[in-house]
Design an enzyme around this catalytic site. Structure first.
Site, PDB file in Angstrom:
ATOM      1  N   ASP A  82       0.844  -1.195   0.000  1.00 23.79           N
ATOM      2  CA  ASP A  82       0.000   0.000   0.000  1.00 23.79           C
ATOM      3  C   ASP A  82       0.888   1.257   0.000  1.00 23.79           C
ATOM      4  O   ASP A  82       1.893   1.306   0.722  1.00 23.79           O
ATOM      5  CB  ASP A  82      -0.884  -0.034   1.259  1.00 23.79           C
ATOM      6  CG  ASP A  82      -1.937   1.059   1.270  1.00 23.79           C
ATOM      7  OD1 ASP A  82      -2.415   1.435   0.182  1.00 23.79           O
ATOM      8  OD2 ASP A  82      -2.296   1.523   2.379  1.00 23.79           O
ATOM      9  N   HIS A  83       0.498   2.248  -0.777  1.00 21.09           N
ATOM     10  CA  HIS A  83       1.250   3.513  -0.854  1.00 21.09           C
ATOM     11  C   HIS A  83       2.755   3.289  -0.967  1.00 21.09           C
ATOM     12  O   HIS A  83       3.523   3.804  -0.158  1.00 21.09           O
ATOM     13  CB  HIS A  83       0.955   4.416   0.358  1.00 21.09           C
ATOM     14  CG  HIS A  83      -0.446   4.947   0.366  1.00 21.09           C
ATOM     15  ND1 HIS A  83      -0.864   5.952  -0.486  1.00 21.09           N
ATOM     16  CD2 HIS A  83      -1.527   4.598   1.094  1.00 21.09           C
ATOM     17  CE1 HIS A  83      -2.149   6.201  -0.269  1.00 21.09           C
ATOM     18  NE2 HIS A  83      -2.576   5.387   0.684  1.00 21.09           N
ATOM     19  N   GLU A 134      -2.152   6.246  -8.284  1.00 23.56           N
ATOM     20  CA  GLU A 134      -2.995   7.293  -7.666  1.00 23.56           C
ATOM     21  C   GLU A 134      -2.857   8.577  -8.456  1.00 23.56           C
ATOM     22  O   GLU A 134      -1.754   9.011  -8.771  1.00 23.56           O
ATOM     23  CB  GLU A 134      -2.607   7.529  -6.199  1.00 23.56           C
ATOM     24  CG  GLU A 134      -3.418   8.674  -5.562  1.00 23.56           C
ATOM     25  CD  GLU A 134      -3.359   8.731  -4.031  1.00 23.56           C
ATOM     26  OE1 GLU A 134      -3.233   7.667  -3.398  1.00 23.56           O
ATOM     27  OE2 GLU A 134      -3.423   9.844  -3.483  1.00 23.56           O
ATOM     28  N   HIS A 187      -7.353  10.382   4.763  1.00 21.06           N
ATOM     29  CA  HIS A 187      -6.787   9.334   5.617  1.00 21.06           C
ATOM     30  C   HIS A 187      -6.918   9.777   7.068  1.00 21.06           C
ATOM     31  O   HIS A 187      -6.833  10.970   7.360  1.00 21.06           O
ATOM     32  CB  HIS A 187      -5.297   9.130   5.313  1.00 21.06           C
ATOM     33  CG  HIS A 187      -5.017   8.510   3.987  1.00 21.06           C
ATOM     34  ND1 HIS A 187      -4.593   9.230   2.896  1.00 21.06           N
ATOM     35  CD2 HIS A 187      -5.084   7.225   3.575  1.00 21.06           C
ATOM     36  CE1 HIS A 187      -4.404   8.411   1.868  1.00 21.06           C
ATOM     37  NE2 HIS A 187      -4.708   7.188   2.236  1.00 21.06           N
ATOM     38  N   GLY A 188      -7.107   8.840   7.981  1.00 15.58           N
ATOM     39  CA  GLY A 188      -7.200   9.195   9.407  1.00 15.58           C
ATOM     40  C   GLY A 188      -8.631   9.470   9.820  1.00 15.58           C
ATOM     41  O   GLY A 188      -9.582   9.064   9.141  1.00 15.58           O
ATOM     42  N   HIS A 215      -9.421   5.540  -0.986  1.00 17.92           N
ATOM     43  CA  HIS A 215      -8.598   5.533   0.231  1.00 17.92           C
ATOM     44  C   HIS A 215      -9.322   6.382   1.267  1.00 17.92           C
ATOM     45  O   HIS A 215     -10.088   7.266   0.924  1.00 17.92           O
ATOM     46  CB  HIS A 215      -7.203   6.096  -0.059  1.00 17.92           C
ATOM     47  CG  HIS A 215      -6.327   5.118  -0.771  1.00 17.92           C
ATOM     48  ND1 HIS A 215      -5.281   4.473  -0.166  1.00 17.92           N
ATOM     49  CD2 HIS A 215      -6.390   4.637  -2.036  1.00 17.92           C
ATOM     50  CE1 HIS A 215      -4.717   3.648  -1.037  1.00 17.92           C
ATOM     51  NE2 HIS A 215      -5.375   3.720  -2.183  1.00 17.92           N
ATOM     52  N   TYR A 238      -9.122   0.582   4.330  1.00 15.72           N
ATOM     53  CA  TYR A 238      -9.681   0.788   5.674  1.00 15.72           C
ATOM     54  C   TYR A 238      -8.650   0.384   6.719  1.00 15.72           C
ATOM     55  O   TYR A 238      -8.141  -0.735   6.686  1.00 15.72           O
ATOM     56  CB  TYR A 238     -10.929  -0.093   5.766  1.00 15.72           C
ATOM     57  CG  TYR A 238     -11.717  -0.024   7.046  1.00 15.72           C
ATOM     58  CD1 TYR A 238     -12.801   0.854   7.170  1.00 15.72           C
ATOM     59  CD2 TYR A 238     -11.412  -0.847   8.122  1.00 15.72           C
ATOM     60  CE1 TYR A 238     -13.556   0.893   8.341  1.00 15.72           C
ATOM     61  CE2 TYR A 238     -12.163  -0.816   9.288  1.00 15.72           C
ATOM     62  CZ  TYR A 238     -13.231   0.054   9.391  1.00 15.72           C
ATOM     63  OH  TYR A 238     -13.978   0.092  10.528  1.00 15.72           O
TER      64      TYR A 238
HETATM   65  P1  13P Z   1      -8.360   5.152   6.743  1.00 12.24           P
HETATM   66  O1  13P Z   1      -7.290   5.975   7.425  1.00 12.24           O
HETATM   67  O2  13P Z   1      -9.570   5.967   6.496  1.00 12.24           O
HETATM   68  O3  13P Z   1      -8.671   3.916   7.476  1.00 12.24           O
HETATM   69  O4  13P Z   1      -7.816   4.760   5.306  1.00 12.24           O
HETATM   70  C1  13P Z   1      -6.761   3.847   5.177  1.00 12.24           C
HETATM   71  C2  13P Z   1      -6.140   3.954   3.831  1.00 12.24           C
HETATM   72  O5  13P Z   1      -6.667   4.558   2.925  1.00 12.24           O
HETATM   73  C3  13P Z   1      -4.843   3.258   3.652  1.00 12.24           C
HETATM   74  O6  13P Z   1      -4.343   3.356   2.383  1.00 12.24           O
END
Ligand code: 13P
Length: 291
Positions: A82-83, A134, A187-188, A215, A238
């Site tokens: 991820d990322h 992205e 995010h967060g 995301h 998530y």
């Molecule tokens: P959340 O921070 O909303 O849970 O999203 C996680 C995310 O997008 C990880 O790539």
């Protein structure tokens, strides 16, 4: 059945109108809870590990555990970096057996993002690895407790959102299998009621030939999820809610039972909490009974 390419998983989700949940799983307890939930709900699932989390769990240590979890599961599982911000992390993930990588070039200018993402796709093809790119930028507000946080002032700045026309060109030029888009999620923790630009999402979907990725899935409503899925979102990331909810539960348990708290008991209730949360998410995203 297990070890299904992410590309195939997302195509099925887009065709059947649901979203595959993608959970950041930073340790064995999370992996066990998530796989347990996927098997109980008969749901496809993506386990991911973000480059930003390597400082907690090195990729080399968690990769073999994720690969084993994928290969032994009774439902379709894909494992994703991820990322991935660095080229080296994406290469390492492929070599360690991840069948999907996200190259996040969203902090580069458009042309650099295209070039760098296309380079990752070229190599990924040789390993049969799916690639998510992205375009636009999903912010990480400081006030939301997200790691690698941005200044709060950019949260409502729609200039970071994905441009629908550019999205079509980006997908064509890079050859990505899935595209993460910015349309109002963060995010967060959401400190203000989220206001998603669903109209823009529909325009992106109309211009792009691959499934779209959301995301910042923690903290949205069921209506936000169903509207987004309706307009092309086939994968939802998530993490934040899962990471916070388990701590609240543990706090309650530790206050209740102050003496002789064995770590193995904490571990088992942690796995249970992760699993319950993941099950709820699967039902909300409509991925239950879709394996
Ligand atoms: P959340 O921070 O909303 O849970 O999203 C996680 C995310 O997008 C990880 O790539």
């Amino acid at each position: 059945m297990p070890n299904v390419p992410m590309k195939e998983m997302l195509q099925d989700a887009a065709a059947r109108g649901y979203a595959v949940p993608c959970f950041n799983a930073i340790n064995l307890d999370m992996i066990r809870g998530i796989i347990q939930a996927a098997e109980e709900e008969n749901s496809p699932v993506i386990l991911c590990h973000a480059e930003i989390h390597f400082k907690y769990t090195p990729l080399e240590q968690i990769a073999p555990i994720m690969v084993a979890a994928m290969n032994n599961a009774k439902v379709p599982v894909s494992i994703l970096l991820d990322h991935g911000k660095s080229f080296s992390a994406t290469m390492k993930a492929m070599k360690l057996g991840f069948n999907a990588v996200m190259f996040d070039g969203s902090e580069y200018n458009y042309e650099d993002n295209v070039q760098r993402t296309a380079e990752v796709v070229k190599i990924a093809r040789e390993f049969d690895v799916s690639v998510e790119g992205e375009l636009g930028y999903v912010t990480r507000p400081v006030s939301g407790g997200a790691e690698g946080a941005d200044d709060d002032s950019i949260i409502d700045d729609t200039s970071y959102y994905t441009d629908p026309e550019q999205a079509g060109e980006f997908v064509e030029r890079t050859g990505v299998d899935a595209l993460a888009v910015a349309f109002g999620t963060v995010h967060g923790v959401y400190l203000k009621k989220p206001n998603l630009d669903i109209h823009r999402l529909g325009q992106i979907r109309d211009n792009v030939a691959v499934p779209l990725v959301m995301h910042g899935g923690s903290g949205l409503s069921e209506v936000d999820f169903s509207d987004s899925i309706h307009q092309g979102i086939a994968k939802i990331n998530y993490y934040t809610n899962m990471a916070l909810k388990v701590s609240d539960k543990l706090r309650e348990q530790l206050i209740e039972k102050q003496e002789h708290v064995f770590y193995h008991d904490i571990m088992m209730s942690t796995i249970h909490e992760f699993s319950e949360d993941a099950r709820q998410v699967m039902r909300m995203f409509g991925s239950h009974q879709k394996a």
